[in-house]
Design a protein around this motif. Structure first.
Motif, short mmCIF file in Angstrom:
data_model
loop_
_atom_site.label_atom_id
_atom_site.label_comp_id
_atom_site.label_asym_id
_atom_site.label_seq_id
_atom_site.Cartn_x
_atom_site.Cartn_y
_atom_site.Cartn_z
N GLU A 314 0.90 -1.09 -0.02
CA GLU A 314 -0.10 0.10 -0.02
C GLU A 314 0.75 1.15 0.05
O GLU A 314 1.49 1.43 0.84
N ILE A 315 0.74 2.13 -1.09
CA ILE A 315 1.84 3.01 -1.20
C ILE A 315 1.14 4.39 -1.35
O ILE A 315 0.18 4.61 -1.78
N VAL A 335 1.79 7.60 7.31
CA VAL A 335 1.90 7.29 6.06
C VAL A 335 1.04 5.72 6.04
O VAL A 335 1.29 5.02 7.02
N ARG A 336 0.38 5.48 4.89
CA ARG A 336 -0.35 4.38 4.79
C ARG A 336 0.04 3.77 3.23
O ARG A 336 -0.75 4.22 2.37
N TYR A 337 1.09 2.89 3.05
CA TYR A 337 1.82 2.48 4.43
C TYR A 337 3.24 2.50 4.08
O TYR A 337 4.16 2.22 4.89
N ARG A 338 3.44 2.86 2.56
CA ARG A 338 5.05 3.10 2.30
C ARG A 338 5.07 4.19 1.37
O ARG A 338 4.13 4.30 0.31
N PHE A 339 5.98 5.06 1.46
CA PHE A 339 6.15 6.02 0.39
C PHE A 339 7.10 5.50 -0.49
O PHE A 339 8.15 4.67 -0.24
N VAL A 340 6.93 5.72 -1.79
CA VAL A 340 7.66 5.40 -2.94
C VAL A 340 7.89 6.64 -3.80
O VAL A 340 7.08 7.28 -4.12
N ILE A 341 9.33 6.62 -3.96
CA ILE A 341 9.88 8.08 -4.74
C ILE A 341 9.61 7.44 -6.26
O ILE A 341 10.10 6.49 -6.57
#
Length: 346
Positions: A314-315, A335-341
């Motif tokens: 979940e990003i 954050v729910r649930y992962r930051f992705v660049i």
């Protein structure tokens, strides 16, 4: 050498900033990867801020890398240009010791080489995935199945394997009761994977704030650990407890939730030591264990499992310029649930 744009911390506790780094030329058995997405792991924050000890700067964090092969060395047999691939927490090991031969490269007896904040066998520092490209040996590159989008696959390279490996090793399966402590970047994948393995899953979180999410992700039950009645009600309930939090816990209380012969496996890495009364282990023949990511073969197995079961992280996708704000939000559990660049923004 190839110059690529990246985001780096110039010194301990300093904000990350845009810069350039040098990547080695593609060698005989190397893969050049055009990075598309890079997950932000809590480990990145620990290391940028030297929470786990002295670190190497400038530091380009990132060990949740998903991208596309741009070129390969003449000796590469596993990949070709255009393949969808990933890189996790390791980029090298001796490949000869008994652990490496057993597929446990993360426990290499000579010392595995981390994707960043490490020194390779060539004496050069490693730089991670907050960058446009990376060169990695084919033996430490994994294939991302077509059933997984690259953005939701990136966090699997750490959060996925970090939870999959202990759940598999300690027998999460139908008929087993598994508890996951913490519903964060690691915990939410632990819930998804344990559910897909057929276990009865319970989330143990500080509050009920994320209960609806937990149940949606596959949990059967959800309890607040801030309520003392939780520990009374659930005493002796679980075959396996997976702790994903990076803060010290009262492990004695959590060990009381295990059945006789049960195991509490820790994958979180607090910066502070813990205290433990050993009677909480002795009574009931219980196990307090740890687990560190997984080997390359098991990482590929995890990706295939997640693709088969439709499991992605979940990003929240962010621009590289938002990375410092994202760090603060991770620390605030926002954050729910992962930051992705999105590395196209570097």
């Amino acid at each position: 050498m190839t110059t690529v744009a990246a985001y780096a911390a110039p010194a301990a506790k300093a904000p990350l900033e845009r810069t350039t780094i040098e990547r080695r030329e593609v060698g005989e058995h190397d893969v050049l990867i055009d990075i598309k997405f890079a997950g932000i792991c809590h480990s990145d924050i620990h290391q940028v801020r030297e929470g786990w000890g002295e670190a190497i700067f400038p530091m380009v964090p990132g060990h949740e890398i998903a991208g596309v092969v741009e070129a390969v060395g003449p000796g590469v047999t596993k990949f070709k240009a255009g393949d969808r691939v990933g890189v996790g927490c390791l980029v090298d090991s001796c490949r000869e010791c008994e652990n490496c031969e057993a597929g446990l490269e993360q426990h290499c007896l000579k010392g595995s080489v981390g994707t960043y904040n490490a020194v390779g066998y060539d004496g050069e520092p490693t730089y991670g995935g907050y960058a446009q490209k990376v060169v990695v040996a084919e033996d430490f590159t994994v294939r991302i199945p077509d059933g997984l989008a690259l953005d939701v696959a990136a966090p699997l390279l750490c959060a996925g394997i970090t939870t999959y490996s202990p759940l598999k090793h300690w027998g999460a399966a139908p008929g087993k009761k598994v508890a996951v402590i913490g519903l964060g970047g690691l915990g939410h994948m632990g819930v998804k994977i344990a559910h897909a393995m057929g276990a009865e899953v319970t989330v143990l979180s500080q509050s009920l704030r994320k209960k609806d999410d937990g149940l949606r992700l596959g949990a059967d039950h959800y309890y607040a650990t801030s309520d003392e009645k939780t520990f009374q009600h659930l005493a002796g309930s679980f075959d396996l407890i997976l702790s994903t939090v990076s803060a010290p816990l009262d492990f004695g209380s959590y060990l009381g939730l295990l059945k006789t012969g049960g195991a509490l496996v820790n994958v979180g890495a607090p910066e502070e030591p813990i205290a433990l009364n050993l009677f909480s282990l002795i009574g009931g023949n219980k196990t307090l264990a740890g687990s560190m990511i997984g080997g390359i073969q098991e990482t590929q197995e995890m990706l295939d499992f997640c693709a088969e079961h439709g499991l992605g992280a979940e990003i929240e996708v962010i621009a590289a310029s938002e990375v410092n704000e994202a760090y603060e939000r991770v620390l605030a559990s926002d954050v729910r649930y992962r930051f992705v660049i999105d590395t196209a923004t570097i």
